[in-house]
Design an enzyme around this catalytic site. Structure first.
Site, short mmCIF file in Angstrom:
data_model
loop_
_atom_site.label_atom_id
_atom_site.label_comp_id
_atom_site.label_asym_id
_atom_site.label_seq_id
_atom_site.Cartn_x
_atom_site.Cartn_y
_atom_site.Cartn_z
CG ASP A 32 -1.95 1.00 1.39
OD1 ASP A 32 -1.70 2.24 0.95
OD2 ASP A 32 -3.22 0.53 1.31
CG ASN A 88 -12.85 -0.89 4.83
OD1 ASN A 88 -12.88 -1.56 5.93
ND2 ASN A 88 -11.53 -0.33 4.71
CD GLN A 95 -15.60 -0.44 -1.65
OE1 GLN A 95 -16.88 -0.46 -1.02
NE2 GLN A 95 -15.12 -1.14 -2.46
CG HIS A 101 -9.03 -2.96 -1.59
ND1 HIS A 101 -10.27 -2.10 -2.16
CD2 HIS A 101 -8.65 -2.20 -0.69
CE1 HIS A 101 -10.42 -1.17 -1.69
NE2 HIS A 101 -9.40 -1.24 -0.59
CG HIS A 103 -6.90 -2.75 3.66
ND1 HIS A 103 -5.95 -1.74 3.21
CD2 HIS A 103 -7.94 -2.50 3.12
CE1 HIS A 103 -6.83 -0.72 2.70
NE2 HIS A 103 -8.04 -1.60 2.74
#
Length: 137
Positions: A32, A88, A95, A101, A103
């Site tokens: 990230d 999320n 989100q 996606h 995390h």
């Protein structure tokens, strides 16, 4: 299906460079750019799904098996003290990129990731009513 306007579609399919730590035919996992903690990575499907609700069951199973594999690997490699796996759905849930996606967030004693909430309370009657409403039949 891919979305030509989706940044995660572009990253997942190699059109935008990333620091990739894992890749297979279905997913790319990359670090990230705004990490919550050292080693924060994202599992992103190569096909476009806006959120968990759109993800097909087969891919959903694969993503969580991959999350476990990577969490074990990352914990060993980074010597972190704990691990969050977060996902999320919708703006109110946090989100910000509307491509599914997951995390992967290594946690360290004293880090400032701040992924917590203030516990609420519910009466036994409220819990019983919610249980009845939510029970899968």
């Amino acid at each position: 299906m891919k979305d030509s306007n989706c940044i995660f579609c572009k990253i997942a399919n190699g059109e935008i460079p990333s620091v990739t730590i894992y890749e297979d035919e279905d997913f790319r996992v990359f670090l990230d750019l705004g990490p919550a903690a050292k080693g924060h990575a994202l599992i992103v499907p190569k096909e476009h799904y806006a959120n968990l609700y759109e993800l097909d069951d087969g891919l959903c199973s694969k993503v969580f098996l991959l999350a476990k594999k990577l969490a074990v690997h990352m914990t060993e490699a980074l010597h972190c003290d704990g691990f969050n796996i977060m996902q999320n759905n919708g703006p109110v849930a946090g989100q910000t990129v509307f491509h599914f996606h997951l995390h992967l967030i290594p946690r360290y004693e004293g880090d400032t990731a701040g992924i917590q909430w203030n516990p609420g309370s519910a009466s036994q009657e409220e819990l019983t009513q919610l249980g009845e409403l939510l029970r899968v039949r």
